[in-house]
Motif scaffolding. Structure first.
Motif, mmCIF file in Angstrom:
data_model
loop_
_atom_site.group_PDB
_atom_site.id
_atom_site.type_symbol
_atom_site.label_atom_id
_atom_site.label_comp_id
_atom_site.label_asym_id
_atom_site.label_seq_id
_atom_site.Cartn_x
_atom_site.Cartn_y
_atom_site.Cartn_z
ATOM 1 N N GLU A 285 0.754 2.903 6.994
ATOM 2 C CA GLU A 285 0.476 3.174 5.881
ATOM 3 C C GLU A 285 -0.755 4.161 5.535
ATOM 4 O O GLU A 285 -1.732 4.167 6.370
ATOM 5 C CB GLU A 285 -0.235 1.936 5.019
ATOM 6 C CG GLU A 285 -0.255 2.211 3.459
ATOM 7 C CD GLU A 285 -0.925 0.882 2.861
ATOM 8 O OE1 GLU A 285 -1.346 0.873 1.821
ATOM 9 O OE2 GLU A 285 -0.660 -0.286 3.298
ATOM 10 N N PRO A 286 -0.641 5.064 4.775
ATOM 11 C CA PRO A 286 -1.822 6.534 4.592
ATOM 12 C C PRO A 286 -3.000 5.691 4.045
ATOM 13 O O PRO A 286 -2.968 4.904 3.465
ATOM 14 C CB PRO A 286 -1.197 7.513 3.679
ATOM 15 C CG PRO A 286 -0.025 6.544 3.031
ATOM 16 C CD PRO A 286 0.299 5.448 3.875
ATOM 17 N N ARG B 249 12.427 4.551 1.738
ATOM 18 C CA ARG B 249 12.326 3.085 1.286
ATOM 19 C C ARG B 249 12.053 3.047 -0.023
ATOM 20 O O ARG B 249 11.201 2.097 -0.509
ATOM 21 C CB ARG B 249 11.122 2.651 2.112
ATOM 22 C CG ARG B 249 11.588 2.454 3.494
ATOM 23 C CD ARG B 249 10.121 1.830 4.130
ATOM 24 N NE ARG B 249 9.776 0.513 3.771
ATOM 25 C CZ ARG B 249 10.331 -0.654 4.248
ATOM 26 N NH1 ARG B 249 11.347 -0.595 5.157
ATOM 27 N NH2 ARG B 249 9.849 -1.741 3.583
ATOM 28 N N HIS B 250 12.670 3.851 -1.034
ATOM 29 C CA HIS B 250 12.176 3.830 -2.542
ATOM 30 C C HIS B 250 12.797 2.313 -3.049
ATOM 31 O O HIS B 250 12.154 1.883 -4.124
ATOM 32 C CB HIS B 250 12.944 4.911 -2.918
ATOM 33 C CG HIS B 250 14.550 4.710 -3.175
ATOM 34 N ND1 HIS B 250 15.249 4.399 -3.910
ATOM 35 C CD2 HIS B 250 15.407 5.287 -1.902
ATOM 36 C CE1 HIS B 250 16.524 4.580 -3.641
ATOM 37 N NE2 HIS B 250 16.514 5.151 -2.321
ATOM 38 N N ALA B 251 13.682 1.789 -2.591
ATOM 39 C CA ALA B 251 14.201 0.509 -3.060
ATOM 40 C C ALA B 251 13.621 -0.823 -2.263
ATOM 41 O O ALA B 251 13.966 -1.964 -2.526
ATOM 42 C CB ALA B 251 15.797 0.267 -2.890
ATOM 43 N N GLN B 252 12.519 -0.526 -1.396
ATOM 44 C CA GLN B 252 11.997 -1.555 -0.726
ATOM 45 C C GLN B 252 10.519 -1.609 -0.871
ATOM 46 O O GLN B 252 9.984 -0.400 -0.970
ATOM 47 C CB GLN B 252 12.403 -1.487 0.604
ATOM 48 C CG GLN B 252 13.676 -1.268 1.171
ATOM 49 C CD GLN B 252 14.077 -1.084 2.471
ATOM 50 O OE1 GLN B 252 14.237 -0.012 2.733
ATOM 51 N NE2 GLN B 252 14.323 -2.090 3.257
ATOM 52 N N LYS B 253 9.771 -2.458 -0.653
ATOM 53 C CA LYS B 253 8.466 -2.505 -0.791
ATOM 54 C C LYS B 253 7.842 -2.258 0.852
ATOM 55 O O LYS B 253 8.306 -2.501 1.487
ATOM 56 C CB LYS B 253 7.867 -4.193 -0.935
ATOM 57 C CG LYS B 253 8.275 -4.406 -2.482
ATOM 58 C CD LYS B 253 7.829 -6.114 -2.772
ATOM 59 C CE LYS B 253 8.318 -6.328 -4.078
ATOM 60 N NZ LYS B 253 7.712 -7.675 -4.573
ATOM 61 N N GLY B 254 6.504 -1.771 0.611
ATOM 62 C CA GLY B 254 5.797 -1.313 1.577
ATOM 63 C C GLY B 254 6.265 -0.065 2.367
ATOM 64 O O GLY B 254 7.046 0.397 2.029
ATOM 65 N N TYR B 255 5.503 -0.097 3.641
ATOM 66 C CA TYR B 255 5.943 1.032 4.448
ATOM 67 C C TYR B 255 6.803 0.854 5.728
ATOM 68 O O TYR B 255 6.945 1.490 6.417
ATOM 69 C CB TYR B 255 4.559 1.808 4.860
ATOM 70 C CG TYR B 255 3.899 2.529 3.847
ATOM 71 C CD1 TYR B 255 4.134 3.730 3.578
ATOM 72 C CD2 TYR B 255 3.101 1.758 2.707
ATOM 73 C CE1 TYR B 255 3.433 4.569 2.664
ATOM 74 C CE2 TYR B 255 2.622 2.429 1.822
ATOM 75 C CZ TYR B 255 2.602 3.736 1.696
ATOM 76 O OH TYR B 255 1.980 4.703 0.609
ATOM 77 N N GLN C 63 4.205 9.593 4.688
ATOM 78 C CA GLN C 63 3.171 9.930 4.017
ATOM 79 C C GLN C 63 2.086 10.168 5.087
ATOM 80 O O GLN C 63 1.362 11.264 5.050
ATOM 81 C CB GLN C 63 2.796 9.293 3.000
ATOM 82 C CG GLN C 63 3.442 9.078 1.837
ATOM 83 C CD GLN C 63 2.944 10.117 0.742
ATOM 84 O OE1 GLN C 63 1.921 10.499 0.725
ATOM 85 N NE2 GLN C 63 3.714 10.708 -0.042
ATOM 86 N N TYR C 64 1.808 9.133 5.970
ATOM 87 C CA TYR C 64 0.814 9.316 6.866
ATOM 88 C C TYR C 64 1.171 10.447 8.127
ATOM 89 O O TYR C 64 0.086 11.286 8.276
ATOM 90 C CB TYR C 64 0.778 7.938 7.829
ATOM 91 C CG TYR C 64 -0.200 7.985 9.052
ATOM 92 C CD1 TYR C 64 -1.613 7.781 8.714
ATOM 93 C CD2 TYR C 64 0.307 7.984 10.351
ATOM 94 C CE1 TYR C 64 -2.445 7.788 9.564
ATOM 95 C CE2 TYR C 64 -0.610 8.253 11.164
ATOM 96 C CZ TYR C 64 -2.009 7.980 11.085
ATOM 97 O OH TYR C 64 -2.900 7.905 12.160
ATOM 98 N N HIS C 65 2.133 10.621 8.624
ATOM 99 C CA HIS C 65 2.371 11.563 9.896
ATOM 100 C C HIS C 65 2.579 13.076 9.215
ATOM 101 O O HIS C 65 2.455 14.095 9.758
ATOM 102 C CB HIS C 65 3.745 11.123 10.581
ATOM 103 C CG HIS C 65 3.479 9.723 11.405
ATOM 104 N ND1 HIS C 65 3.855 8.661 11.001
ATOM 105 C CD2 HIS C 65 2.791 9.632 12.374
ATOM 106 C CE1 HIS C 65 3.610 7.799 11.844
ATOM 107 N NE2 HIS C 65 3.078 8.315 12.995
#
Length: 237
Positions: free
Chosen positions: A211-212, A200-206, A180-182
């Motif tokens: 993070e954007p 990372r749809h099955a994981q939390k965080g970035y 999202q950020y880059h």
């Protein structure tokens, strides 16, 4: 309404994190160093520390910067503080694996689109990544080629100039990325159609990606490259 997939002539791709599993590559190398040192590390903690160190003001180009990053995060992980291990982490990029669906998806997409690599990695690392993916690219832009790193719009404008030389425009490109950020935010700001691969749809965080400041809703959204390839095939049937 977004353009339909068959309307695009090009697909441009972020490489590290979208097609190449850099988080797996980083943590695998760090786990190997940890095992030799007789310690255990937490993968998500290591990625969080990496993310904070990677985006420091004195950062070098990727993945050369992994030497500096390692020396910054090693004490916090209980790993030996030695430049040789940082060089080992940097050189591990030569062996990083593609996500299981990447090479096949790229081969399928290359039948109908001109594929463009857009990576913040240096050219030497990209050559290994491209080989891992089966060398599917029509053109490639690295940090060495552009003198910029995404999300700098200057990186994207060099790609726009390239396709213009082939009689096309940014409207003919679907930009595909996991960050999202880059990628996703800036591509939207530049008026491109984009596709978010949410690895990372099955994981939390970035994970290892910054993070954007705000989330950008993509034009297309899949959790895998296989999903995009299947949708592109279906749209042409």
């Amino acid at each position: 309404m977004s353009k339909s997939l068959p309307e695009f002539k090009y697909m441009s791709f972020d490489i590290v994190g979208t097609l190449i599993d850099f988080e797996g590559g980083l943590t695998s190398c760090l786990n190997g160093i940890a095992a030799e040192a007789g310690v255990t590390i937490d993968g998500e903690e290591a990625l969080s520390l990496y993310r904070a160190a990677r985006y420091a003001e004195d950062a070098d180009l990727f993945p050369d910067d992994l030497v500096r990053v390692y020396l910054a995060i090693a004490p916090k992980l209980g790993l030996p503080v030695d430049k040789a291990y940082g060089e080992r982490l940097r050189d591990s990029a030569k062996k990083w694996k593609a996500f299981p669906d990447s090479a096949e998806a790229m081969a399928r997409l290359a039948r109908d689109y001109r594929l463009i690599a857009m990576t913040n990695a240096r050219r030497w690392a990209f050559e290994h990544f491209s080989a891992e993916l089966g060398n599917p690219f029509h053109a490639a832009f690295t940090a060495d080629d552009t003198g910029a790193e995404k999300p700098d719009p200057a990186f994207f404008h060099q790609v726009f100039n390239f396709v213009s030389g082939e009689g096309a425009s940014k409207d003919d490109i679907l930009h595909v990325a996991q960050s999202q950020y880059h990628d996703i935010g800036v591509s939207r700001n530049l008026g491109m159609t984009n596709c978010w691969i949410e690895r990372r749809h099955a994981q939390k965080g970035y994970g290892g990606t910054i993070e954007p400041a705000e989330f950008t809703k993509p034009d297309y959204h899949f959790t895998s490259m296989a999903g995009l390839a299947e949708a592109a095939t279906a749209a042409r049937s």
